[in-house]
Design a protein around this motif. Structure first.
Motif, short mmCIF file in Angstrom:
data_model
loop_
_atom_site.label_atom_id
_atom_site.label_comp_id
_atom_site.label_asym_id
_atom_site.label_seq_id
_atom_site.Cartn_x
_atom_site.Cartn_y
_atom_site.Cartn_z
N ALA A 74 -38.38 -29.14 31.56
CA ALA A 74 -37.95 -30.55 32.32
C ALA A 74 -36.98 -29.91 33.71
N GLN A 97 -32.08 -35.56 24.62
CA GLN A 97 -32.62 -35.61 23.17
C GLN A 97 -32.81 -34.10 22.91
N ALA A 98 -33.68 -33.36 23.58
CA ALA A 98 -33.89 -31.97 23.19
C ALA A 98 -32.59 -31.16 23.09
N ARG A 135 -42.18 -34.81 26.60
CA ARG A 135 -42.08 -35.74 25.56
C ARG A 135 -42.57 -35.15 24.36
N VAL A 169 -40.51 -32.38 22.70
CA VAL A 169 -39.34 -32.74 22.03
C VAL A 169 -39.65 -33.33 20.89
N VAL A 170 -40.72 -34.29 20.65
CA VAL A 170 -41.07 -34.80 19.45
C VAL A 170 -41.31 -33.71 18.40
N TYR A 204 -33.81 -38.39 29.64
CA TYR A 204 -33.42 -38.94 28.43
C TYR A 204 -34.04 -37.77 27.42
N GLU A 205 -35.37 -37.37 27.65
CA GLU A 205 -35.96 -36.40 27.17
C GLU A 205 -35.19 -35.15 26.88
N LEU A 246 -37.55 -38.61 31.80
CA LEU A 246 -37.30 -37.10 31.77
C LEU A 246 -35.92 -36.65 31.58
#
Length: 94
Positions: free
Chosen positions: A70, A85-86, A41, A44-45, A81-82, A79
């Motif tokens: 991940a 997103q990545a 997380r 990714v941020v 979802y992250e 996980l």
């Protein structure tokens, strides 16, 4: 301060208009964490912040590492979802 609190601190820094402080907090956090969903997380941020700052090479490196990490962990909904997103951010990078 535990990892979850430091992650939230970085989010607050970014929300309050201090992305440089948020990036520094996230870099320190990701360097200190063991492989975990929280580390993914944070990466990714961090990758998203780097991408927003047009540091595409650094964003690509961090996000690629986040996806690889991940994939090596036991997956759960957060996980997954992250990872999504990545990958979405990576797809948008030039």
């Amino acid at each position: 301060m535990d990892g979850g609190l430091r992650f939230r601190k970085a989010l607050m820094q970014a929300d309050r208009g201090n992305p440089e402080a948020a990036k520094a907090t996230l870099r320190n956090l990701t360097a200190e964490l063991e492989p975990s969903p929280l580390q993914v997380r944070a990466m990714v941020v961090l990758g998203d912040l780097l991408s927003s700052a047009s540091d595409h090479a650094a964003a690509r490196a961090v996000l690629s590492e986040a996806v690889t990490l991940a994939e090596s962990l036991d997956s759960d909904d957060l996980l997954a979802y992250e990872m999504t997103q990545a990958r979405a951010i990576l797809d948008r990078l030039p």
